[in-house]
Design a protein around this motif. Structure first.
Motif, PDB file in Angstrom:
ATOM      1  N   ILE A 117      13.444  -9.968   7.143  1.00 46.10           N
ATOM      2  CA  ILE A 117      13.943  -9.108   7.959  1.00 46.10           C
ATOM      3  C   ILE A 117      13.346  -8.404   8.741  1.00 46.10           C
ATOM      4  O   ILE A 117      14.064  -8.217  10.171  1.00 46.10           O
ATOM      5  N   ILE A 118      12.597  -8.101   8.537  1.00 46.11           N
ATOM      6  CA  ILE A 118      12.112  -7.084  10.013  1.00 46.11           C
ATOM      7  C   ILE A 118      11.523  -7.328  10.987  1.00 46.11           C
ATOM      8  O   ILE A 118      12.012  -7.168  12.246  1.00 46.11           O
ATOM      9  N   GLN A 119      11.042  -8.306  11.073  1.00 45.01           N
ATOM     10  CA  GLN A 119       9.799  -8.670  11.885  1.00 45.01           C
ATOM     11  C   GLN A 119      11.096 -10.095  12.513  1.00 45.01           C
ATOM     12  O   GLN A 119      10.759 -10.282  13.774  1.00 45.01           O
ATOM     13  N   THR A 120      10.801 -10.781  11.708  1.00 50.50           N
ATOM     14  CA  THR A 120      11.566 -11.943  12.018  1.00 50.50           C
ATOM     15  C   THR A 120      12.703 -11.560  12.795  1.00 50.50           C
ATOM     16  O   THR A 120      13.647 -11.924  13.510  1.00 50.50           O
ATOM     17  N   GLY A 121      14.276 -11.160  12.115  1.00 50.74           N
ATOM     18  CA  GLY A 121      15.195 -10.222  12.297  1.00 50.74           C
ATOM     19  C   GLY A 121      14.711  -9.502  13.830  1.00 50.74           C
ATOM     20  O   GLY A 121      15.689 -10.256  15.126  1.00 50.74           O
ATOM     21  N   SER A 122      14.056  -8.858  14.258  1.00 52.83           N
ATOM     22  CA  SER A 122      13.708  -8.264  16.012  1.00 52.83           C
ATOM     23  C   SER A 122      13.187  -9.968  16.230  1.00 52.83           C
ATOM     24  O   SER A 122      13.933  -9.480  18.134  1.00 52.83           O
ATOM     25  N   PHE A 369      25.498 -10.729  15.328  1.00 51.46           N
ATOM     26  CA  PHE A 369      24.122  -9.682  16.695  1.00 51.46           C
ATOM     27  C   PHE A 369      24.235  -8.688  16.204  1.00 51.46           C
ATOM     28  O   PHE A 369      23.256  -8.380  15.201  1.00 51.46           O
ATOM     29  N   GLN A 370      24.952  -7.586  16.098  1.00 49.72           N
ATOM     30  CA  GLN A 370      24.713  -6.200  16.169  1.00 49.72           C
ATOM     31  C   GLN A 370      24.389  -5.529  14.633  1.00 49.72           C
ATOM     32  O   GLN A 370      23.513  -5.110  14.470  1.00 49.72           O
ATOM     33  N   SER A 371      25.526  -6.950  13.190  1.00 55.06           N
ATOM     34  CA  SER A 371      25.024  -7.297  12.235  1.00 55.06           C
ATOM     35  C   SER A 371      23.508  -7.034  12.363  1.00 55.06           C
ATOM     36  O   SER A 371      23.289  -6.427  11.154  1.00 55.06           O
ATOM     37  N   MET A 372      22.608  -7.980  13.162  1.00 55.27           N
ATOM     38  CA  MET A 372      21.357  -8.041  12.689  1.00 55.27           C
ATOM     39  C   MET A 372      20.512  -6.225  13.689  1.00 55.27           C
ATOM     40  O   MET A 372      19.419  -6.608  12.232  1.00 55.27           O
ATOM     41  N   VAL A 373      20.775  -6.029  13.658  1.00 55.30           N
ATOM     42  CA  VAL A 373      20.984  -5.233  13.965  1.00 55.30           C
ATOM     43  C   VAL A 373      20.434  -3.042  13.260  1.00 55.30           C
ATOM     44  O   VAL A 373      19.634  -3.359  12.521  1.00 55.30           O
ATOM     45  N   ASP A 374      21.931  -3.604  12.294  1.00 54.39           N
ATOM     46  CA  ASP A 374      21.687  -2.494  11.470  1.00 54.39           C
ATOM     47  C   ASP A 374      21.449  -3.516  10.515  1.00 54.39           C
ATOM     48  O   ASP A 374      20.378  -2.797   9.164  1.00 54.39           O
ATOM     49  N   PHE A 375      21.295  -4.368   9.707  1.00 57.53           N
ATOM     50  CA  PHE A 375      20.342  -5.221   9.144  1.00 57.53           C
ATOM     51  C   PHE A 375      18.750  -4.811   9.187  1.00 57.53           C
ATOM     52  O   PHE A 375      18.283  -4.665   7.781  1.00 57.53           O
ATOM     53  N   THR A 376      17.981  -4.863  10.066  1.00 58.06           N
ATOM     54  CA  THR A 376      16.932  -4.353   9.703  1.00 58.06           C
ATOM     55  C   THR A 376      15.944  -2.685  10.348  1.00 58.06           C
ATOM     56  O   THR A 376      15.505  -2.715   9.432  1.00 58.06           O
ATOM     57  N   ALA A 377      17.267  -1.555  10.215  1.00 53.86           N
ATOM     58  CA  ALA A 377      17.238  -1.039  11.209  1.00 53.86           C
ATOM     59  C   ALA A 377      17.028   0.420   9.902  1.00 53.86           C
ATOM     60  O   ALA A 377      15.522   0.822   9.484  1.00 53.86           O
ATOM     61  N   PRO A 378      17.553   0.156   8.818  1.00 52.80           N
ATOM     62  CA  PRO A 378      17.660   0.799   7.843  1.00 52.80           C
ATOM     63  C   PRO A 378      15.774  -0.004   6.737  1.00 52.80           C
ATOM     64  O   PRO A 378      15.278   1.344   6.079  1.00 52.80           O
ATOM     65  N   VAL A 379      15.795  -0.904   6.567  1.00 60.19           N
ATOM     66  CA  VAL A 379      14.671  -0.856   6.088  1.00 60.19           C
ATOM     67  C   VAL A 379      13.145  -0.914   6.537  1.00 60.19           C
ATOM     68  O   VAL A 379      12.481  -0.256   5.732  1.00 60.19           O
ATOM     69  N   PHE A 380      13.672  -0.912   7.988  1.00 64.27           N
ATOM     70  CA  PHE A 380      11.990  -0.469   8.892  1.00 64.27           C
ATOM     71  C   PHE A 380      11.835   1.107   8.349  1.00 64.27           C
ATOM     72  O   PHE A 380      10.665   1.416   8.806  1.00 64.27           O
TER      73      PHE A 380
END
Length: 454
Positions: A117-122, A369-380
């Motif tokens: 999630i975090i690193q690969t998504g970023s 694309f925007q969902s991928m931003v949402d995808f990482t933020a809470p977990v981070f």
């Protein structure tokens, strides 16, 4: 089989540790470490988020104040990380801190989140920023952005696989271009007067009722995000882990000064209303001062800033994957460290493959694309908060261990840091949509996977 003492209990990890793959060597110099940290933090965000911050502050004074406050909060967090990384220097960074504080299961969950999630998504998101821009310059069809993004990930992953000297050398070169380019934006904003005709074409925002200072801080702290990656290079620092304190402090100070100068330049050239109304404040600044050639230059700067962030993210992300493979038998291949190149080649390779898979997914779901931003933020932010809490846990659990650096004004300082993380965790859930739920679902899969491979 290796017995490793963690806190007051002894945990057994089953992993292979051949003699040629034992431990990373301390080859990273202080200047390399600072370039890595600042390179991660100062990315394309500084040319995107000021308009959102301006719309939620409403005055030049508040606008600059929240950026200064963002630097202060980041410095407080950096001091907390300085204690953890000097006391427990390890290539695993946060993973190692969470392992010692909360045990194997929680650390595994964090490593899973970083990997999936975090690193690969970023990495995928940053690569798409470059892909979108290059596709505007030279389109090769419907999937131009995805193609260019994939080329960036493959190239930078290959560079880091060649070895730590190639990776850090590339980082310093990219950082130099980025730093010089950002200073050029500052000079243009302060010393080249906008053309009245060009300025009149920019819309003005209504700032009678700015939304919320708190929301502005969410975006400010997101723009400051990434300095915690310093924890992953603490064991590879040539001068010793104790030098992580100046590395973190100097990195945050450089970033804060740079952000204040850039935003001050935006204010000087455009004013708070036009910043708030802008969709691309950096482009608007260059358009009203240097015309279309300036727009091209700011595009190149955004590409360089993003390349710097991607390279540093690839470099540090692979270190967590290496630590995961070192500690869990099923991922043993990730735990192999190549002494010849001084890099975790298998960990870099897997990270690159997952990032490419996300890029391919983005090619078919452009709304994602925007969902991928949402995808990482809470977990981070969840794991960021957990690392802050780990400082309190380890102060009690391992009270007798030598601490070369202690965070000042304990416990007030780490409490402020934890409070900031908790607020951003709440905000990332409150202001995001389905992407956040997908991220939580993937994190839950990691929990199930742990029990399957046990």
């Amino acid at each position: 089989m290796k017995e490793e003492s963690i806190g007051h209990e002894t945990s057994t990890f089953q992993y292979s540790e051949p003699s040629e793959n034992k431990n990373p060597r301390p080859l990273i110099r202080i200047v390399d470490a600072i370039a890595i940290v600042v390179g991660i933090v100062v990315g394309a965000g500084i040319f995107r988020t000021p308009s959102i911050v301006a719309a939620n502050t409403g005055s030049p004074e508040l606008f600059l104040a929240v950026w200064l406050l963002g630097g202060l909060v980041s410095l407080i967090g950096a001091l907390c990380y300085a204690e953890l990384s000097t006391t427990f220097p390890n290539t695993g960074g946060d993973y190692h801190f969470l392992m010692r504080a909360f045990g194997k299961r929680f650390a595994f969950l964090f490593a899973w989140a970083r990997l999936s999630i975090i690193q690969t998504g970023s990495i995928a998101l940053l690569a798409y920023i470059i892909g979108d821009y290059l596709s505007q310059l030279y389109s090769i069809g419907t999937y131009s952005s995805a193609f260019f993004a994939a080329v960036v990930v493959i190239t930078l992953t290959a560079i880091n696989m060649l070895g730590v000297r190639f990776g850090t050398g590339t980082q310093k070169l990219l950082f130099a271009f980025e730093f010089i380019g950002t200073l050029c934006v500052v000079v243009v904003g302060f010393f080249i007067n906008p053309a009245p005709s060009a300025l009149s074409t920019l819309p003005l925002a209504s700032l009678d009722n700015p939304s919320a200072i708190g929301l502005a801080m969410v975006f400010v702290l997101l723009t400051f995000g990434g300095w915690n990656e310093a924890g992953y290079i603490s064991a590879e620092l040539k001068a010793g882990s104790r030098k992580m304190v100046p590395v973190l402090v100097v990195s945050i100070l450089i970033t804060t000064v740079l952000y204040l100068l850039v935003n001050w330049a935006f204010l000087h050239a455009l004013g708070i209303e036009r910043i708030a109304a802008s969709e691309a404040v950096g482009i608007d600044l260059m358009r009203v001062t240097l015309g279309e050639p300036g727009v091209f230059l700011i595009g190149i700067l955004v590409v360089m800033a993003t390349l710097t962030s991607i390279n540093a993210t690839i470099f540090t992300g692979a270190r967590t994957n290496y630590a995961l493979g070192r500690d869990f038998t099923v991922f043993a291949r990730l735990g192999k460290w190549n002494l010849k190149t001084s890099s975790p080649i298998n960990a870099l390779l897997l990270q690159g493959i997952i990032a490419l898979a996300l890029i391919i997914l983005g090619a078919f779901t452009r709304d994602g694309f925007q969902s991928m931003v949402d995808f990482t933020a809470p977990v981070f932010w969840f794991f960021f908060l957990a690392t802050g809490i780990a400082l309190f846990v380890l102060r009690t659990k391992e009270a007798g261990i030598a601490r070369p650096f202690r965070v000042p004004l304990y416990p007030v300082t780490p409490l402020i840091f934890c409070g900031s993380c908790a607020y951003l965790l709440y905000s990332s859930l409150a202001y995001t949509g389905i992407g956040a739920l997908v991220g939580v679902a993937v994190l839950s899969l990691g929990t199930l996977f742990f029990f399957v491979v046990r």
